[in-house]
Design a protein around this motif. Structure first.
Motif, short mmCIF file in Angstrom:
data_model
loop_
_atom_site.label_atom_id
_atom_site.label_comp_id
_atom_site.label_asym_id
_atom_site.label_seq_id
_atom_site.Cartn_x
_atom_site.Cartn_y
_atom_site.Cartn_z
N VAL A 30 -1.34 -15.13 13.81
CA VAL A 30 -2.78 -14.93 13.92
C VAL A 30 -3.13 -13.47 13.65
CG1 VAL A 30 -4.73 -14.93 15.54
CG2 VAL A 30 -3.20 -16.89 15.43
N ALA A 31 -2.40 -12.55 14.26
CA ALA A 31 -2.67 -11.12 14.05
C ALA A 31 -2.47 -10.73 12.59
CB ALA A 31 -1.77 -10.27 14.95
N THR A 32 -1.45 -11.26 11.95
CA THR A 32 -1.18 -10.93 10.56
C THR A 32 -2.25 -11.47 9.63
OG1 THR A 32 1.19 -10.91 11.02
CG2 THR A 32 0.55 -11.07 8.73
N VAL A 33 -2.66 -12.71 9.85
CA VAL A 33 -3.70 -13.30 9.01
C VAL A 33 -4.99 -12.49 9.11
CG1 VAL A 33 -5.24 -15.31 8.79
CG2 VAL A 33 -2.77 -15.64 8.94
N PHE A 34 -5.39 -12.16 10.33
CA PHE A 34 -6.64 -11.43 10.50
C PHE A 34 -6.53 -9.97 10.07
CE2 PHE A 34 -7.80 -15.06 13.11
CZ PHE A 34 -9.09 -15.28 12.67
N SER A 35 -5.38 -9.35 10.31
CA SER A 35 -5.26 -7.94 9.95
C SER A 35 -5.18 -7.73 8.44
CB SER A 35 -4.05 -7.30 10.63
OG SER A 35 -2.85 -7.77 10.07
N THR A 36 -4.66 -8.71 7.73
CA THR A 36 -4.53 -8.56 6.28
C THR A 36 -5.69 -9.20 5.51
OG1 THR A 36 -3.18 -10.57 6.13
CG2 THR A 36 -2.01 -8.45 6.33
N MET A 37 -6.67 -9.68 6.21
CA MET A 37 -7.81 -10.34 5.55
C MET A 37 -8.47 -9.49 4.47
SD MET A 37 -10.96 -12.41 7.32
CE MET A 37 -9.88 -13.48 8.25
N PRO A 38 -8.62 -8.18 4.66
CA PRO A 38 -9.23 -7.38 3.59
C PRO A 38 -8.43 -7.40 2.28
CG PRO A 38 -9.25 -6.15 5.64
CD PRO A 38 -8.44 -7.39 5.88
N ILE A 39 -7.15 -7.70 2.34
CA ILE A 39 -6.34 -7.74 1.12
C ILE A 39 -6.44 -9.10 0.43
CG2 ILE A 39 -3.97 -7.77 0.26
CD1 ILE A 39 -3.32 -5.52 2.08
N TRP A 40 -6.35 -10.19 1.17
CA TRP A 40 -6.26 -11.50 0.52
C TRP A 40 -7.57 -12.27 0.42
CZ3 TRP A 40 -7.81 -15.57 3.43
CH2 TRP A 40 -7.72 -15.47 4.81
N GLY A 63 -2.26 1.92 -0.54
CA GLY A 63 -1.76 2.15 0.81
C GLY A 63 -2.33 1.32 1.92
N GLU A 64 -3.04 0.26 1.63
CA GLU A 64 -3.63 -0.55 2.70
C GLU A 64 -2.58 -1.17 3.61
OE1 GLU A 64 -6.90 -0.83 3.45
OE2 GLU A 64 -7.37 0.51 1.79
N LEU A 65 -1.44 -1.58 3.04
CA LEU A 65 -0.41 -2.19 3.89
C LEU A 65 0.15 -1.20 4.90
CD1 LEU A 65 1.70 -4.58 1.62
CD2 LEU A 65 0.13 -5.16 3.46
N PHE A 66 0.14 0.09 4.58
CA PHE A 66 0.55 1.10 5.57
C PHE A 66 -0.39 1.06 6.77
CE2 PHE A 66 2.60 3.39 1.92
CZ PHE A 66 3.89 3.36 2.42
N LEU A 67 -1.68 0.95 6.50
CA LEU A 67 -2.66 0.87 7.59
C LEU A 67 -2.45 -0.38 8.43
CD1 LEU A 67 -6.06 2.05 6.09
CD2 LEU A 67 -4.56 3.25 7.66
N PHE A 68 -2.20 -1.50 7.77
CA PHE A 68 -2.02 -2.75 8.50
C PHE A 68 -0.74 -2.72 9.33
CE2 PHE A 68 -4.56 -4.44 4.76
CZ PHE A 68 -5.76 -4.22 5.41
N ALA A 69 0.31 -2.08 8.81
CA ALA A 69 1.55 -1.93 9.59
C ALA A 69 1.28 -1.11 10.85
CB ALA A 69 2.63 -1.27 8.73
N SER A 120 2.80 6.14 7.69
CA SER A 120 1.58 5.52 7.18
C SER A 120 0.46 6.54 7.02
CB SER A 120 1.13 4.39 8.11
OG SER A 120 2.11 3.40 8.19
N SER A 121 0.33 7.42 8.00
CA SER A 121 -0.71 8.44 7.92
C SER A 121 -0.48 9.35 6.72
CB SER A 121 -0.73 9.28 9.19
OG SER A 121 -1.00 8.48 10.29
N PHE A 122 0.75 9.80 6.55
CA PHE A 122 1.05 10.69 5.43
C PHE A 122 0.78 9.99 4.10
CE2 PHE A 122 4.09 12.12 2.20
CZ PHE A 122 3.68 13.43 2.07
N ALA A 123 1.30 8.77 3.96
CA ALA A 123 1.12 8.05 2.69
C ALA A 123 -0.35 7.78 2.42
CB ALA A 123 1.89 6.73 2.74
N PHE A 124 -1.08 7.39 3.44
CA PHE A 124 -2.49 7.06 3.24
C PHE A 124 -3.29 8.31 2.86
CE2 PHE A 124 -6.74 5.57 4.46
CZ PHE A 124 -6.74 4.36 3.77
#
Length: 195
Positions: A30-40, A63-69, A120-124
């Motif tokens: 559930v957390a993964t589906v909702f957290s990655t919603m902006p991507i998919w 770098g969005e996946l860094f934020l979601f991680a 994640s902060s550095f990459a973003f």
């Protein structure tokens, strides 16, 4: 199977009950589906809404996946240290360091979360800062590498989130399991003494 118990973070998963693991899998899904919603979500709806479909490539590339991680593992630091942490007796050391975490792999989880957040902060910042886009650095970024690293970071963060959630569920269920185990022990003891 004894070698598996030595694997960091996942080694104690066999100690969790099937219901603890199932609850953890549901929470993580559930957390993964909702957290990655902006991507998919937009790429999913784009063929209906736009003449030129939108892909998730641009979001992942920047770098969005860094934020979601970070969003998945960031709260673990609070959960682990708040509910399963214990302050050590006062001494001359830093107050932040006078803390003992009573959670399976607790300190490892905290360190992993900190490293994930820093990476994640550095990459973003490098990928999304408009000042970097105007420099030579923007042209030297390997975006395929960014996609690979962010994907690996996200998968690892999801695994860590699953493990921590399973351990938390297991620890939360101890008060319900212990009385049943005590009753079973007493029944076995009485049965053994009757024979």
């Amino acid at each position: 199977m004894s070698w598996f118990r030595k694997v960091p973070f996942v080694g104690r998963l066999p100690e969790c009950s099937a219901s603890d693991l199932k609850e953890a899998a549901t929470e993580v899904a559930v957390a993964t589906v909702f957290s990655t919603m902006p991507i998919w979500l937009l790429p999913f709806l784009s063929p209906i809404l736009f003449t030129k479909p939108v892909t998730a490539y641009e979001a992942v590339r920047t770098g969005e996946l860094f934020l979601f991680a970070t969003a998945l593992v960031g709260p673990l630091v609070y959960i682990i240290s708040k509910n399963y942490g214990e302050r050590l007796p006062d001494d001359k050391s830093n107050p932040f360091l006078r803390y003992s975490i009573k959670f399976p792999y607790g300190q490892g989880f905290v360190y992993f979360c900190v490293v994930t957040c820093l990476l994640s902060s550095f990459a973003f910042i490098v990928l999304r800062n408009p000042l970097f886009k105007e420099t030579e650095l923007a042209r030297s970024i390997n975006y395929d590498g960014v996609i690979g690293l962010s994907g690996a970071c996200f998968v690892l963060a999801t695994l860590i989130f699953f493990c921590a959630t399973a351990y938390r569920n297991s620890l939360d269920n101890i008060p319900r399991v212990m009385p049943r185990q005590e009753r079973d022990f007493v029944e076995q003891w009485e049965t053994r003494n009757d024979g």
